[in-house]
Design an enzyme around this catalytic site. Structure first.
Site, short mmCIF file in Angstrom:
data_model
loop_
_atom_site.label_atom_id
_atom_site.label_comp_id
_atom_site.label_asym_id
_atom_site.label_seq_id
_atom_site.Cartn_x
_atom_site.Cartn_y
_atom_site.Cartn_z
N ASP A 199 0.59 -20.52 6.37
CA ASP A 199 -0.80 -20.37 5.97
C ASP A 199 -1.61 -21.38 6.80
O ASP A 199 -1.04 -22.31 7.38
CB ASP A 199 -0.88 -20.67 4.47
CG ASP A 199 -2.29 -20.80 3.97
OD1 ASP A 199 -3.07 -19.87 4.22
OD2 ASP A 199 -2.63 -21.82 3.33
N ASP A 238 -5.40 -22.78 6.07
CA ASP A 238 -6.19 -23.75 5.30
C ASP A 238 -5.31 -24.40 4.22
O ASP A 238 -4.76 -23.70 3.37
CB ASP A 238 -7.39 -23.04 4.66
CG ASP A 238 -8.21 -23.95 3.77
OD1 ASP A 238 -8.17 -25.18 3.99
OD2 ASP A 238 -8.87 -23.44 2.86
P1 B16 Z 1 -13.22 -16.82 5.87
P2 B16 Z 1 -6.14 -19.56 4.08
C1 B16 Z 1 -8.64 -19.05 3.22
O1 B16 Z 1 -7.77 -19.56 4.19
C2 B16 Z 1 -9.35 -20.17 2.49
O2 B16 Z 1 -8.41 -20.97 1.76
C3 B16 Z 1 -10.34 -19.58 1.51
O3 B16 Z 1 -11.01 -20.61 0.82
C4 B16 Z 1 -11.34 -18.70 2.29
O4 B16 Z 1 -12.25 -18.08 1.41
C5 B16 Z 1 -10.55 -17.62 3.05
O5 B16 Z 1 -9.62 -18.25 3.92
C6 B16 Z 1 -11.46 -16.70 3.86
O6 B16 Z 1 -12.07 -17.42 4.91
O7 B16 Z 1 -14.50 -16.86 5.10
O8 B16 Z 1 -13.20 -17.78 7.06
O9 B16 Z 1 -12.82 -15.41 6.26
O10 B16 Z 1 -5.76 -20.59 3.06
O11 B16 Z 1 -5.65 -18.16 3.74
O12 B16 Z 1 -5.76 -19.98 5.48
MG MG Z 2 -4.29 -22.01 2.18
#
Ligand code: B16
Ligand code: MG
Length: 231
Positions: A25, A27
């Site tokens: 993953d 984030d």
């Molecule tokens: P975006 P991950 C996620 O990343 C985030 O944890 C989440 O908070 C966010 O809403 C989501 O990506 C979508 O991000 O707005 O940039 O498309 O943890 O799956 O890497």
């Molecule tokens: Mg994450």
């Protein structure tokens, strides 16, 4: 053409080898973009006079932009036009903050772990719900480690649906049982388990306790603890 019986045998052989790939993953595992997501949502929420705290931000871990919007603006009836405008505005703020990301934003132990796995011959993939994931890994300068990338643009249903991880396994040409997922979000652990993959949870047991292995950080992962690594 591979004979049907041979293919079944090859698949059974491949499954026996167990873990051949690690799917990361983004984030909360490779870097902490959660802070930038928070600042962008907070700016939007303040402009729209909707309450939003750091505590509320925790509930957005690993879930999609649309699902995040629905949670923050649940009290409001939004037209589709307004919803799209709000998501666009938030994404604009988020991308402004992303300009600041450098290799210094990699979480401790990430480069060492990616290097170790690559040296062992493990296949590596990244699977993130974010539609901005490619930009982030370019800025972190780690794109070259990955044999496959699955992001918010790759599938319709993101975590907790298993689709993102199944897409990554398919890109790697491996069966789900040959993949291990490293995740920091409850939604991500659920998704990986539904996909039939081995899981490492990063964070407190209250959040990722359903994972096969739990560590407080990526730096704390001990590869010798993990059963069945076949690479
Ligand atoms: P975006 P991950 C996620 O990343 C985030 O944890 C989440 O908070 C966010 O809403 C989501 O990506 C979508 O991000 O707005 O940039 O498309 O943890 O799956 O890497
Ligand atoms: Mg994450």
């Amino acid at each position: 053409m591979v004979h049907q019986g041979n293919r079944k045998r090859q698949e059974a052989e491949q499954a026996k080898i167990k873990i051949r790939a690690f799917i990361f993953d983004l984030d909360g595992v490779l870097t902490d973009t959660a802070e930038y997501h928070y600042r962008a949502w907070k700016r939007l929420a303040d402009e729209e006079r909707v309450p939003f705290t750091r505590n509320d931000n925790e509930k957005l871990r690993g879930i999609s932009r649309r699902a995040s919007l629905n949670l923050i603006f649940q009290e409001r009836k939004l037209t589709e036009y307004k919803a799209l405008e709000l998501m666009d505005r938030k994404n604009g703020y988020y991308r402004e903050y992303l300009n600041n990301i450098t290799t210094g934003d990699l979480l401790p132990g990430v480069i060492e772990l990616l290097g170790k796995l690559q040296a062992r011959g493990c296949r590596l993939a990244m699977a993130s719900a974010s539609k901005n994931a490619s930009t982030v890994i370019e800025q972190l300068n780690i794109a070259s480690y990955f044999d496959a990338i699955a992001d918010g643009n790759s599938v319709k249903k993101t975590k907790p649906a298993p689709d993102l991880f199944l897409y990554a396994a398919n890109q790697l040409g491996l069966l789900p049982e040959n993949c291990l997922v490293v995740e920091d979000a409850e939604a991500g652990i659920v998704a990986a388990r539904v996909a039939g993959m081995v899981t490492i949870g990063i964070g407190p047991p209250e959040r990722v306790g359903e994972a096969d292995y739990v560590y407080p950080s990526v730096e704390a992962i001990e590869l010798d603890d993990i059963q069945g690594i076949g690479c």
